[in-house]
Design a protein around this motif. Structure first.
Motif, PDB file in Angstrom:
ATOM      1  N   PHE A 175       0.865  -1.192   0.000  1.00  0.00           N
ATOM      2  CA  PHE A 175       0.000   0.000   0.000  1.00  0.00           C
ATOM      3  C   PHE A 175       0.892   1.229   0.000  1.00  0.00           C
ATOM      4  O   PHE A 175       2.012   1.195   0.509  1.00  0.00           O
ATOM      5  CB  PHE A 175      -0.974  -0.004   1.181  1.00  0.00           C
ATOM      6  N   CYS A 176       0.399   2.276  -0.613  1.00  0.00           N
ATOM      7  CA  CYS A 176       1.230   3.478  -0.693  1.00  0.00           C
ATOM      8  C   CYS A 176       0.370   4.723  -0.584  1.00  0.00           C
ATOM      9  O   CYS A 176      -0.837   4.670  -0.783  1.00  0.00           O
ATOM     10  CB  CYS A 176       2.003   3.517  -2.012  1.00  0.00           C
ATOM     11  N   THR A 177       1.030   5.836  -0.256  1.00  0.00           N
ATOM     12  CA  THR A 177       0.418   7.136  -0.482  1.00  0.00           C
ATOM     13  C   THR A 177       1.243   7.841  -1.535  1.00  0.00           C
ATOM     14  O   THR A 177       2.439   7.570  -1.698  1.00  0.00           O
ATOM     15  CB  THR A 177       0.334   7.984   0.801  1.00  0.00           C
ATOM     16  N   HIS A 178       0.599   8.722  -2.276  1.00  0.00           N
ATOM     17  CA  HIS A 178       1.224   9.333  -3.459  1.00  0.00           C
ATOM     18  C   HIS A 178       0.485  10.617  -3.786  1.00  0.00           C
ATOM     19  O   HIS A 178      -0.518  10.948  -3.143  1.00  0.00           O
ATOM     20  CB  HIS A 178       1.091   8.353  -4.634  1.00  0.00           C
ATOM     21  N   GLU A 179       0.940  11.310  -4.809  1.00  0.00           N
ATOM     22  CA  GLU A 179       0.181  12.465  -5.307  1.00  0.00           C
ATOM     23  C   GLU A 179       0.017  12.411  -6.811  1.00  0.00           C
ATOM     24  O   GLU A 179       0.114  13.416  -7.493  1.00  0.00           O
ATOM     25  CB  GLU A 179       0.845  13.783  -4.855  1.00  0.00           C
ATOM     26  N   GLY A 180      -0.236  11.260  -7.331  1.00  0.00           N
ATOM     27  CA  GLY A 180      -0.493  11.141  -8.760  1.00  0.00           C
ATOM     28  C   GLY A 180       0.041   9.868  -9.397  1.00  0.00           C
ATOM     29  O   GLY A 180      -0.469   9.420 -10.411  1.00  0.00           O
ATOM     30  N   SER A 181       1.012   9.260  -8.794  1.00  0.00           N
ATOM     31  CA  SER A 181       1.643   8.089  -9.435  1.00  0.00           C
ATOM     32  C   SER A 181       0.939   6.771  -9.146  1.00  0.00           C
ATOM     33  O   SER A 181       1.266   5.768  -9.766  1.00  0.00           O
ATOM     34  CB  SER A 181       3.085   7.934  -8.948  1.00  0.00           C
ATOM     35  N   GLY A 182       0.035   6.754  -8.179  1.00  0.00           N
ATOM     36  CA  GLY A 182      -0.476   5.457  -7.742  1.00  0.00           C
ATOM     37  C   GLY A 182       0.689   4.622  -7.214  1.00  0.00           C
ATOM     38  O   GLY A 182       1.669   5.170  -6.713  1.00  0.00           O
ATOM     39  N   LEU A 183       0.585   3.316  -7.398  1.00  0.00           N
ATOM     40  CA  LEU A 183       1.663   2.431  -6.916  1.00  0.00           C
ATOM     41  C   LEU A 183       2.863   2.424  -7.863  1.00  0.00           C
ATOM     42  O   LEU A 183       3.878   1.787  -7.570  1.00  0.00           O
ATOM     43  CB  LEU A 183       1.145   0.998  -6.764  1.00  0.00           C
ATOM     44  N   ALA A 184       2.735   3.112  -9.001  1.00  0.00           N
ATOM     45  CA  ALA A 184       3.782   3.068 -10.032  1.00  0.00           C
ATOM     46  C   ALA A 184       4.131   1.595 -10.292  1.00  0.00           C
ATOM     47  O   ALA A 184       3.221   0.768 -10.386  1.00  0.00           O
ATOM     48  CB  ALA A 184       4.987   3.897  -9.606  1.00  0.00           C
ATOM     49  N   SER A 185       5.396   1.248 -10.345  1.00  0.00           N
ATOM     50  CA  SER A 185       5.711  -0.167 -10.624  1.00  0.00           C
ATOM     51  C   SER A 185       6.245  -0.864  -9.377  1.00  0.00           C
ATOM     52  O   SER A 185       6.994  -1.827  -9.465  1.00  0.00           O
ATOM     53  CB  SER A 185       6.733  -0.251 -11.761  1.00  0.00           C
TER      54      SER A 185
END
Ligand SMILES: Cc1cc2nc3c(=O)[nH]c(=O)nc-3n(C[C@H](O)[C@H](O)[C@H](O)COP(=O)(O)O)c2cc1C
Length: 496
Positions: free
Chosen positions: A442-452
């Motif tokens: 799980f992650c927090t981000h500001e646009g990338s989602g989980l990316a890779s």
């Protein structure tokens, strides 16, 4: 570095592999070619032709006997499963077959490999699998050079002058990104094996107008000036509507005979890398695009009303925790951050707490022994440097670490930093035995989602990695109800 003497060529019968084998002989190596059918292989008599199967670890063990260098040039074109099996699988299997024994590696992938949003990648996932193979090589501890060539043989006859680039900034997904002759690719791959300076470097290779360099001795100077590369600013590149112009790209290229000094080169690289604040603003402007591209936000619940835990998910969590113990492990950073001001508890920490509450799991925090700077600008710069250096900062685990040893389900949380998980997360992942464990990222981000990051976690651990949860940092920090709903939906969907 010890220059290898006995080199195995994987992908030896392909259009570049054949040339690489010939180049290997020309450069004085003892050459072994891995082939599927020895009866059909046509090589110089000096080549040790080894019949084997790159999809089999056992078979590669035999092929690697007595070998101290590998050149990978294989590539599949038959859809995602074959790309996984061949482009990624060959690297994975060879590293498994080596079982920790060290060799010198030259891996060919492709220009634009960090560009995920092209039709080619969406259809074949070729870039995704190639990128993962690159990561495996970097993480393996072997000496390596990764060469990302431009379009094979699309160069005009007067374009023979080799140009090395870094940062993978070409985004056309067409020959406009650059082209290079197959023979030149083979030459650079094999030359890299004997070069100290090429060690731990990733470069894009194209040819521009001018004659071919008579010899590759200047390569040493080129490689020496290159940074050990990790992918930079995935987010920015994936969401940008206007990729850097070709002239902008060539400004950072490194050319034989025309080198900026080291300081200039670094400064140009910095100018080229968009300020992260701007990058994140850009992300916010085109959120829908970014999320569509990432496909990694399974829970994007929009409700802002209080959301009591769903009875069924709570029940399931309790039941499953009887046989399958769970634990929440996370890295987060308090201090000044994007869109939330100066916070005492980081965004991912808040999300981790919501998951622990939902699952009744114990919680463990990963901290970097030397704390990151509190200021936003400072941390972005430190984080970027760490990522470029593929650093593994020292960490401490705070919490019930016994629970981690015995857990078979690990919720692993982190913020997205420069399109990846922060490096302390990799310190954590690489320092443990993950056999039999399942990871829910799980992650927090500001646009990338989980990316890779899900793929990176799988590569680093070999564990089963399930569908992750990505929540906006601003939501995790400021909107507890929305976050709790996203968490309970995710846990319910996972059947935990
Ligand atoms: C060093 C740094 C790099 C970041 N890079 C990205 C990024 O590439 N993509 C993104 O969506 N957000 C990025 N962000 C925003 C963070 O992912 C977001 O603010 C996150 O919620 C921070 O979580 P934390 O408070 O747990 O550290 C970055 C933030 C920092 C400080």
């Amino acid at each position: 570095m010890t220059k290898p003497t006995h080199v195995l060529f994987i992908g030896a019968t392909g259009s570049i592999g054949r040339l690489a084998v010939a180049e290997g002989l020309a450069q004085g190596y003892q050459v072994r070619a891995l082939v599927r059918d020895a009866g059909r292989a046509r090589f110089d008599a000096r080549v040790d032709v080894f019949e084997g199967d790159l999809t089999s670890v056992e078979s590669l063990k035999g092929a690697l006997d007595g070998i101290d260098g590998i050149v990978f040039t294989m590539g599949a074109h038959d859809g995602p499963s074959m790309v996984e099996k061949i482009d990624y699988g060959a690297v994975r299997n060879a590293l498994l077959a080596l079982d920790g024994r060290k060799v010198r590696i030259a891996l060919m992938t492709a220009i634009g490999v960090t560009y995920m949003d092209s039709k080619y990648n969406r259809d074949y996932q070729a870039h995704d699998w190639k990128r993962r193979s690159e990561r495996l090589v970097r993480a393996s501890g072997n000496e390596y050079t990764i060469v990302r060539p431009g379009w094979f043989d699309y160069n005009d006859s007067d374009q023979q002058r080799l140009v090395f680039l870094q940062g993978d900034t070409h985004r056309h997904a067409s020959p406009e990104d650059g082209a290079v002759a197959r023979a030149q690719i083979a030459r650079v791959l094999v030359s890299a094996l004997g070069s100290d300076e090429a060690d731990r470097k990733t470069l894009e290779l194209i040819a521009e107008q001018g004659p071919a360099q008579a010899d590759l001795t200047p390569c040493s100077r080129v490689w020496n000036r290159m940074r050990p590369a990790r992918s930079m600013a995935y987010t920015m590149r994936r969401t940008s509507r206007s990729p850097p112009s070709r002239s902008a790209c060539s400004r950072i290229s490194t050319r034989f005979g025309h080198w900026p000094d080291h300081e200039d080169h670094t400064a140009i690289g910095r100018r080229k890398t968009m300020n992260i604040r701007k990058a994140l603003s850009a992300c916010l402007c085109i959120t829908a695009l970014a999320l569509g591209g990432c496909g990694s936000t399974p829970s994007s619940g929009d409700t802002s009303s209080a959301s009591p835990k769903s009875e069924s998910s709570r029940q399931t969590a309790t039941d499953s925790s009887k046989g399958n113990s769970m634990v929440v492990v996370y890295f987060s950073r308090a201090g000044e951050n994007y869109g939330v001001g100066n916070v005492k508890v980081g965004n991912t920490a808040k999300l981790a707490e919501a998951i622990a509450k939902e699952t009744d799991a114990p919680i463990i925090e990963i901290t970097r022994n030397e704390p990151y700077p509190e200021g936003y600008d400072e941390v972005t710069s430190v984080a970027q440097d760490e990522q470029r250096d593929n650093a593994r900062p020292q960490i401490t685990l705070n919490g019930d670490t016994d629970a981690l040893d015995s857990a078979d389900t690990v919720f692993l949380g982190y913020p997205i930093w420069w399109g990846d998980a922060p490096m302390p997360v990799y310190t954590f992942l690489e320092g443990r035995d993950w056999k039999g464990k399942t990871i829910y990222p799980f992650c927090t981000h500001e646009g990338s989602g989980l990316a890779s990051t899900s793929g990176s976690i799988a590569d680093a651990t070999g564990a089963t990695v399930k569908t992750g949860l990505a929540v906006r940092g601003t939501d995790a920090q400021k909107n507890a109800d929305k976050t709790a709903k996203a968490v309970s939906d995710w846990i319910a969907k996972a059947g935990l």
